[in-house]
Design a protein around this motif. Structure first.
Motif, PDB file in Angstrom:
ATOM      1  N   ARG A  28     -12.380  20.258  22.679  1.00 52.69           N
ATOM      2  CA  ARG A  28     -11.872  20.182  21.308  1.00 52.69           C
ATOM      3  C   ARG A  28     -10.422  20.671  21.255  1.00 52.69           C
ATOM      4  N   CYS A  29     -10.134  21.743  21.988  1.00 52.16           N
ATOM      5  CA  CYS A  29      -8.763  22.277  22.021  1.00 52.16           C
ATOM      6  C   CYS A  29      -7.778  21.246  22.562  1.00 52.16           C
ATOM      7  N   ILE A  30      -8.154  20.611  23.649  1.00 51.40           N
ATOM      8  CA  ILE A  30      -7.268  19.601  24.239  1.00 51.40           C
ATOM      9  C   ILE A  30      -7.034  18.468  23.248  1.00 51.40           C
ATOM     10  N   ALA A  31      -8.109  17.982  22.638  1.00 52.90           N
ATOM     11  CA  ALA A  31      -7.981  16.892  21.656  1.00 52.90           C
ATOM     12  C   ALA A  31      -7.073  17.307  20.506  1.00 52.90           C
ATOM     13  N   ALA A  32      -7.260  18.527  20.004  1.00 54.82           N
ATOM     14  CA  ALA A  32      -6.435  19.011  18.891  1.00 54.82           C
ATOM     15  C   ALA A  32      -4.977  19.136  19.300  1.00 54.82           C
ATOM     16  N   LEU A  33      -4.727  19.703  20.477  1.00 51.57           N
ATOM     17  CA  LEU A  33      -3.344  19.876  20.932  1.00 51.57           C
ATOM     18  C   LEU A  33      -2.650  18.547  21.229  1.00 51.57           C
ATOM     19  N   LEU A  34      -3.442  17.524  21.554  1.00 55.74           N
ATOM     20  CA  LEU A  34      -2.867  16.189  21.772  1.00 55.74           C
ATOM     21  C   LEU A  34      -2.667  15.432  20.460  1.00 55.74           C
ATOM     22  N   GLY A  35      -3.099  16.037  19.356  1.00 52.11           N
ATOM     23  CA  GLY A  35      -2.940  15.399  18.052  1.00 52.11           C
ATOM     24  C   GLY A  35      -4.033  14.399  17.718  1.00 52.11           C
ATOM     25  N   LEU A  36      -5.123  14.414  18.463  1.00 52.32           N
ATOM     26  CA  LEU A  36      -6.213  13.469  18.230  1.00 52.32           C
ATOM     27  C   LEU A  36      -7.226  13.996  17.222  1.00 52.32           C
ATOM     28  N   GLY A  37      -7.171  15.271  16.941  1.00 56.39           N
ATOM     29  CA  GLY A  37      -8.181  15.908  16.106  1.00 56.39           C
ATOM     30  C   GLY A  37      -9.297  16.413  16.989  1.00 56.39           C
ATOM     31  N   GLU A  38      -9.814  17.592  16.670  1.00 51.31           N
ATOM     32  CA  GLU A  38     -10.798  18.214  17.557  1.00 51.31           C
ATOM     33  C   GLU A  38     -12.093  17.434  17.688  1.00 51.31           C
ATOM     34  N   ASP A  39     -12.399  16.570  16.729  1.00 48.34           N
ATOM     35  CA  ASP A  39     -13.621  15.773  16.815  1.00 48.34           C
ATOM     36  C   ASP A  39     -13.527  14.658  17.860  1.00 48.34           C
ATOM     37  N   SER A  40     -12.373  14.525  18.475  1.00 47.12           N
ATOM     38  CA  SER A  40     -12.197  13.530  19.547  1.00 47.12           C
ATOM     39  C   SER A  40     -12.538  14.104  20.917  1.00 47.12           C
ATOM     40  N   TRP A  41     -13.271  15.221  20.947  1.00 48.99           N
ATOM     41  CA  TRP A  41     -13.636  15.825  22.228  1.00 48.99           C
ATOM     42  C   TRP A  41     -14.367  14.870  23.165  1.00 48.99           C
ATOM     43  N   PRO A  42     -15.186  13.897  22.659  1.00 48.40           N
ATOM     44  CA  PRO A  42     -15.824  12.976  23.615  1.00 48.40           C
ATOM     45  C   PRO A  42     -14.809  12.117  24.378  1.00 48.40           C
ATOM     46  N   VAL A  43     -13.700  11.793  23.727  1.00 51.09           N
ATOM     47  CA  VAL A  43     -12.646  11.009  24.381  1.00 51.09           C
ATOM     48  C   VAL A  43     -12.074  11.802  25.550  1.00 51.09           C
ATOM     49  N   ILE A  44     -11.868  13.087  25.340  1.00 47.88           N
ATOM     50  CA  ILE A  44     -11.308  13.938  26.394  1.00 47.88           C
ATOM     51  C   ILE A  44     -12.278  14.022  27.575  1.00 47.88           C
ATOM     52  N   ARG A  45     -13.552  14.238  27.293  1.00 49.84           N
ATOM     53  CA  ARG A  45     -14.558  14.276  28.363  1.00 49.84           C
ATOM     54  C   ARG A  45     -14.552  12.965  29.150  1.00 49.84           C
ATOM     55  N   ASN A  46     -14.496  11.850  28.440  1.00 48.95           N
ATOM     56  CA  ASN A  46     -14.500  10.531  29.078  1.00 48.95           C
ATOM     57  C   ASN A  46     -13.242  10.336  29.927  1.00 48.95           C
ATOM     58  N   LYS A  73     -17.812  16.390  37.422  1.00 52.12           N
ATOM     59  CA  LYS A  73     -18.107  15.113  36.757  1.00 52.12           C
ATOM     60  C   LYS A  73     -19.395  15.202  35.948  1.00 52.12           C
ATOM     61  N   GLN A  74     -20.413  15.821  36.513  1.00 49.53           N
ATOM     62  CA  GLN A  74     -21.685  15.973  35.794  1.00 49.53           C
ATOM     63  C   GLN A  74     -21.522  16.839  34.550  1.00 49.53           C
ATOM     64  N   SER A  75     -20.650  17.843  34.630  1.00 48.85           N
ATOM     65  CA  SER A  75     -20.433  18.717  33.478  1.00 48.85           C
ATOM     66  C   SER A  75     -19.766  17.982  32.323  1.00 48.85           C
ATOM     67  N   LEU A  76     -19.093  16.893  32.636  1.00 52.80           N
ATOM     68  CA  LEU A  76     -18.399  16.119  31.598  1.00 52.80           C
ATOM     69  C   LEU A  76     -19.319  15.154  30.859  1.00 52.80           C
ATOM     70  N   LEU A  77     -20.473  14.869  31.433  1.00 57.51           N
ATOM     71  CA  LEU A  77     -21.405  13.924  30.824  1.00 57.51           C
ATOM     72  C   LEU A  77     -22.336  14.631  29.845  1.00 57.51           C
ATOM     73  N   VAL A  78     -22.257  14.244  28.574  1.00 53.40           N
ATOM     74  CA  VAL A  78     -23.149  14.790  27.548  1.00 53.40           C
ATOM     75  C   VAL A  78     -23.718  13.639  26.737  1.00 53.40           C
ATOM     76  N   GLU A  79     -24.915  13.861  26.228  1.00 54.19           N
ATOM     77  CA  GLU A  79     -25.532  12.835  25.389  1.00 54.19           C
ATOM     78  C   GLU A  79     -24.913  12.878  24.004  1.00 54.19           C
ATOM     79  N   GLN A  80     -24.723  11.720  23.423  1.00 54.88           N
ATOM     80  CA  GLN A  80     -24.123  11.627  22.092  1.00 54.88           C
ATOM     81  C   GLN A  80     -25.163  11.188  21.081  1.00 54.88           C
ATOM     82  N   PRO A  81     -25.151  11.563  19.849  1.00 57.59           N
ATOM     83  CA  PRO A  81     -24.297  12.663  19.391  1.00 57.59           C
ATOM     84  C   PRO A  81     -24.927  13.987  19.790  1.00 57.59           C
ATOM     85  N   GLN A  82     -24.114  14.907  20.191  1.00 61.00           N
ATOM     86  CA  GLN A  82     -24.590  16.229  20.576  1.00 61.00           C
ATOM     87  C   GLN A  82     -23.706  17.261  19.900  1.00 61.00           C
TER      88      GLN A  82
END
Length: 159
Positions: A28-46, A73-82
């Protein structure tokens, strides 16, 4: 939460973001700092999964083995929505830090200490990366001194 980081690192922290603490907070922090909004955390994981997958062998040499990369890589995979991520899905630094820096072209603050990188002394790195040892060795030495890192080396070629 900045107090959870060693106080000697504080002068090198440029920005702090307050995000939802749900196990996805690092992403979420990375997404927010990139200006994507913290709810874009799945994009960062992907994005990071793709980064590790595309450069699998290179990251293996960098972070200490293919098994470490596979675990990341396994740590980046989460089921959506989670809404929450369990501990084995949390971001781990510095392991994933190199992928974050590479994927998002992170520029370090001038003089910022760097943790040691295995590839610097490796004979299995890209020729361009061999120059890194002279460019970043002072920063890695600064990190080692700040974090009170000590290592012993044995010369295996000695009789």
């Amino acid at each position: 939460m900045i107090d959870q980081l060693d106080s000697i690192t504080h002068p090198f922290i440029v920005d702090v973001v307050d995000v939802v603490a749900d196990g996805n907070c690092g992403y979420r922090c990375i997404a927010a700092l990139l200006g994507l909004g913290e709810d874009s955390w799945p994009v960062i994981r992907n994005d990071l999964y793709k980064e590790l997958n595309n450069w699998h062998d290179e990251y293996g040499r960098l972070v200490g083995g293919i098994d470490v990369v596979d675990k990341l890589k396994q740590s980046l995979l989460v089921e959506q929505p989670q809404s929450t991520a369990n501990r084995n899905k949390w971001m781990t630094l510095p392991d994933i830090g190199y992928a974050i820096a590479n994927r998002y072209n992170v520029k370090l603050q001038e003089g910022c200490p760097l943790s040691m990188v295995n590839i610097i002394s490796s004979t299995h790195c890209y020729p361009q990366a061999q120059a890194w040892s002279s460019m970043y060795s002072s920063r890695m030495q600064a990190f080692a001194q700040l974090m009170n890192v000590t290592k012993s080396y044995v010369n295996l070629s000695d009789p």
